[in-house]
Design a protein around this motif. Structure first.
Motif, mmCIF file in Angstrom:
data_model
loop_
_atom_site.group_PDB
_atom_site.id
_atom_site.type_symbol
_atom_site.label_atom_id
_atom_site.label_comp_id
_atom_site.label_asym_id
_atom_site.label_seq_id
_atom_site.Cartn_x
_atom_site.Cartn_y
_atom_site.Cartn_z
ATOM 1 N N GLU A 365 0.821 -1.211 0.000
ATOM 2 C CA GLU A 365 0.000 0.000 0.000
ATOM 3 C C GLU A 365 0.855 1.260 0.000
ATOM 4 O O GLU A 365 0.546 2.237 -0.700
ATOM 5 N N LEU A 366 1.924 1.258 0.778
ATOM 6 C CA LEU A 366 2.791 2.433 0.840
ATOM 7 C C LEU A 366 3.517 2.657 -0.475
ATOM 8 O O LEU A 366 3.694 3.802 -0.918
ATOM 9 N N THR A 367 3.931 1.588 -1.116
ATOM 10 C CA THR A 367 4.602 1.710 -2.417
ATOM 11 C C THR A 367 3.648 2.263 -3.459
ATOM 12 O O THR A 367 4.000 3.172 -4.232
ATOM 13 N N GLU A 368 2.427 1.738 -3.498
ATOM 14 C CA GLU A 368 1.439 2.217 -4.468
ATOM 15 C C GLU A 368 1.074 3.673 -4.232
ATOM 16 O O GLU A 368 0.771 4.408 -5.177
ATOM 17 N N ALA A 369 1.120 4.106 -2.971
ATOM 18 C CA ALA A 369 0.792 5.496 -2.641
ATOM 19 C C ALA A 369 1.975 6.444 -2.827
ATOM 20 O O ALA A 369 1.823 7.663 -2.674
#
Length: 466
Positions: A365-369
């Motif tokens: 999730e952090l990478t996608e954000a």
């Protein structure tokens, strides 16, 4: 229509969500009643779900621990206890829970109405008791907290003595040699761990690409590895063709052409909201195909005075979340300014072997954000306490912002993960600079403890910044 009694709030269901709502409302001075269709209060959580399954898990864990200890094994040759015998230990826990929770209602003056509750209109319900007596009660507000039950595929014969769901499996009258578990969600993975620890051959059938895809990828990989290492056969991307029950077992036919014959089948593919015969058609509320009720951000249905909480609304389907949702709903009813933090960052607790607990965002999730984060890890095999207790499988993983050191996610896999997570939760809930990796770096933890994993992980992550 003659009204037998009027209340400020009526709560339908006495599981965690209903209890949380009732207790919050009565503490705020409201006249409250709860409706329970079963003879004893507590809902599915107490009688068929969380409490009995976790008590069973603990009994299996202690048996496994005993039989793994060379000292005891050499003296006794190992203990052999059947599934029904292990299950008996849960009954005393259930009795204690029921007595305690009944005391909550009695001490706080909450009327417990025994019978099936059903809406007649948006301000009135009827309660039909087992003896046929009908009571009509009115209220200014309602909370629907009727919970859920296992979803049953219409083409699977659940009346066959070798076919079970997650409620009926607790009544298994012997320890099977082999089991197919169809559905690899939280319940499926937990039972896969339990039955494998009992020495059963386990097929775990998953319709998705990975186990528990909502978890951090590293935790998913660790769970998959350790289940396979214990001997669980995991079958991904599979779907059901049909089930063939036999006198000596069950053959689960998959659309891929596989045929899995085992002593029993445990169907663990989803949950169904308990919304049948609630009279929802009389108040213009239509549940979805899984029997779940749609709500807004304040836990309200389409009628602002009728709330719904717990499993009957769907995810996250956690007893802990349901209790908080019940309290939140009544805070909103009474003050219209509820504490939104109650619904924020609720940890996930998964009682596989080892346990899993997760809070906040995952690496994916952090990478996608596009959030610049770093990772701090502590492997349990390096902790003195884990070495002393021989619980060295597992890790604690902290995700934090590279620039501000703000905690973004905490993921734990290992013994007592569901307890360890709460230390991180306390810091993540702080505002501003108090939510920082520095807390763990600069705090003295008792030694040796599992809590020390936070300091190790924090220093590990901080060192990656340079």
């Amino acid at each position: 229509m003659e009204i037998d009694h009027r209340y400020d709030v009526i709560v339908i269901g006495t599981g965690p969500g209903g209890e949380g709502a009732a207790m919050q409302a009565v503490k705020e001075g409201k006249d409250v009643a709860v409706v329970e269709r079963y003879m004893r209060i507590g809902g599915g959580c107490t009688h068929w779900g969380t409490i009995p399954s976790k008590a069973l898990r603990y009994a299996i864990f202690k048996l496994t621990e005993f039989n793994k200890n060379p000292l005891f094994r050499n003296v006794t040759g190992g203990l052999h206890i059947t599934f029904p015998e292990l299950r008996k230990g849960a009954s005393s826990v259930i009795d204690q829970q029921v007595a305690m929770r009944r005391g909550f209602y009695d001490r706080n003056g909450v009327d417990v109405l025994s019978g099936h509750g059903r809406f007649l209109d948006t301000n009135t319900i009827e309660v039909l008791e087992e003896n046929g007596i009908r009571k009509v009660c009115a209220a200014d507000a309602f909370v629907i907290a009727t919970g859920s039950r296992p979803f049953r595929h219409p083409e699977v014969d659940f009346n066959h003595p070798r076919v079970y769901d997650s409620d009926t499996i607790l009544g298994l009258n012997s320890t099977p040699r082999s089991i197919t578990i169809f559905g690899a969600g939280v319940i499926g993975c937990e039972y896969a761990s339990m039955f494998r620890n009992l020495g059963c051959k386990v097929n775990l059938v998953n319709g998705r690409d990975k186990l528990l895809e909502f978890l951090d990828d590293e935790i998913i990989d660790a769970l998959s590895y350790h289940l396979r290492d214990r001997g669980v056969i995991i079958r991904h991307r599979e779907s059901l063709d049909h089930v063939e029950p036999l006198d000596d077992g069950v053959i689960t036919h998959l659309k891929s052409g596989k045929k899995l014959k085992t002593d029993v089948l445990l169907w663990a593919a989803g949950r169904q909201g308990n919304t049948e015969d609630l009279g929802l058609e009389n108040i213009d509320i239509e549940p979805n195909r899984r029997g779940q009720i749609e709500i807004n951000e304040h836990m309200q249905t389409k009628h602002e005075h009728i709330y719904a909480v717990g499993d009957v609304i769907g995810v996250p389907s956690l007893a802990s979340a349901a209790y908080v949702q019940g309290r939140f709903a009544m805070n909103h009813l009474i003050s219209h300014e509820p504490d939104l933090s109650l619904l924020k960052d609720i940890p996930t607790g998964i009682y596989t072997s080892p346990e899993i607990s997760s809070l906040g965002r995952t690496e994916r999730e952090l990478t996608e954000a596009g959030i610049p984060y770093e990772v701090g890890q502590s492997m349990f095999k390096s902790l003195a306490r884990a070495q002393i207790t021989n619980t060295t499988v597992g890790m604690l993983k902290i995700l934090f912002h590279r620039d501000t050191l703000e905690l973004l996610g905490i993921h734990c896999f290992g013994q007592n993960a569901s307890e360890i997570i709460h230390i991180g939760q306390a810091i993540m809930s702080q505002e501003g600079s108090a939510n920082s990796l520095e807390y763990f770096m600069n705090t003295t933890f008792n030694y040796p403890t599992m809590a020390e994993a936070y300091r190790v992980a924090a220093l590990n992550g901080y060192n990656r910044l340079f």
